[in-house]
Design a protein around this motif. Structure first.
Motif, short mmCIF file in Angstrom:
data_model
loop_
_atom_site.label_atom_id
_atom_site.label_comp_id
_atom_site.label_asym_id
_atom_site.label_seq_id
_atom_site.Cartn_x
_atom_site.Cartn_y
_atom_site.Cartn_z
N LEU A 45 42.96 27.53 55.22
CA LEU A 45 42.20 28.86 55.14
C LEU A 45 42.36 29.48 53.81
CD1 LEU A 45 43.12 30.20 58.52
CD2 LEU A 45 40.80 29.91 57.70
N ASN A 46 43.55 29.72 53.25
CA ASN A 46 44.03 30.45 52.23
C ASN A 46 43.91 29.81 50.73
OD1 ASN A 46 44.03 32.72 53.71
ND2 ASN A 46 46.12 32.81 53.72
N ILE A 47 43.97 28.34 50.50
CA ILE A 47 43.95 27.76 49.39
C ILE A 47 43.08 28.32 48.46
CG2 ILE A 47 42.19 26.00 49.77
CD1 ILE A 47 45.51 25.28 48.22
N PRO A 48 41.90 28.72 48.56
CA PRO A 48 40.98 29.47 47.58
C PRO A 48 41.56 30.83 46.82
CG PRO A 48 39.53 28.90 49.59
CD PRO A 48 41.02 28.89 49.80
N TYR A 49 42.69 31.26 47.50
CA TYR A 49 43.12 32.50 47.08
C TYR A 49 44.50 32.42 46.57
CZ TYR A 49 39.46 33.92 50.48
OH TYR A 49 38.27 34.05 50.84
N TRP A 50 44.98 31.28 46.25
CA TRP A 50 46.40 31.08 45.77
C TRP A 50 46.54 31.57 44.35
CZ3 TRP A 50 50.53 27.32 47.28
CH2 TRP A 50 50.28 27.25 48.77
N PHE A 51 45.30 31.70 43.73
CA PHE A 51 45.84 31.99 42.29
C PHE A 51 45.04 33.48 41.73
CE2 PHE A 51 46.67 27.46 42.39
CZ PHE A 51 47.89 27.60 41.83
N VAL A 52 44.57 34.09 42.81
CA VAL A 52 43.74 35.25 42.67
C VAL A 52 45.14 36.41 42.42
CG1 VAL A 52 42.53 37.04 43.81
CG2 VAL A 52 41.78 34.58 44.07
N ASP A 53 44.73 37.25 41.60
CA ASP A 53 45.69 38.38 41.16
C ASP A 53 47.20 37.77 41.21
OD1 ASP A 53 46.72 40.77 40.79
OD2 ASP A 53 46.87 41.26 42.84
#
Length: 182
Positions: A45-53
């Protein structure tokens, strides 16, 4: 749709290594399967957001939990292999081979907590949750946590049978997941 396919494909090896546990619902491996699957769901679910901010507070806390997760699992596995010895393998056992220790390990991280590898999964789940907190991710983290609590309780019952009073004393001296707290 891609994430669902990734989840399904990544579930195949989890099902494979858990196959004996799934046939033994009373074993600690049965709820552990659900902990693995819930944690996998969080990761997917959250892999796309691992490097956001990347330098945001939530991301920094998340990465701290993820690094601690790696430390806990590596430290726990090394100590089990070095100090735990081995028991004769039981073909019908739901345990992984490396879980079947011949002696109780109470040194290193095991001096403080009984389940460093389950602690590692908890840290992984909550670290993955913090990448992007959504209702679905919260439910998956809660499911993983509940499954890990059930796993630890089942394993403790097994260890009481295996190690008896030695394990009972060990339980009094240690915490389940978090040193000095839980």
């Amino acid at each position: 749709m891609i994430r669902l396919a990734v989840f399904a494909l990544a579930s195949i090896p989890i099902v494979w290594v858990s196959r004996r546990s799934l046939l033994h619902p009373a074993s600690h491996g049965f709820p552990r399967f659900f902990a693995f699957e819930s944690t996998l769901a969080l990761l997917v679910l959250n892999i796309p957001y691992w490097f956001v901010d990347p330098f945001g507070l939530r991301q920094l806390v998340s990465w701290s939990l993820l690094v601690a997760s790696v430390v806990f699992v590596v430290w726990g596995l090394v100590l089990l292999r070095r100090l735990g010895g081995s028991r004769p393998a039981d073909e019908a056992s739901a345990d992984f081979e490396w879980e079947s220790t011949g002696s109780l390990v109470t040194k290193g991280i095991y001096r403080y907590i009984r389940h460093p590898m389950y602690s590692s999964l908890l840290l992984l789940a909550w670290g993955a949750l913090l990448k992007l907190v959504t209702p679905g991710a919260i439910l998956a983290a809660i499911a993983a946590t509940g499954a890990l609590i059930a796993t630890a309780r089942a394993e403790e019952a097994e260890n009481l049978v295996r190690f008896g009073d030695e394990y009972r004393d060990y339980m009094r001296q240690t915490r389940r997941f978090v040193p000095f707290l839980l």
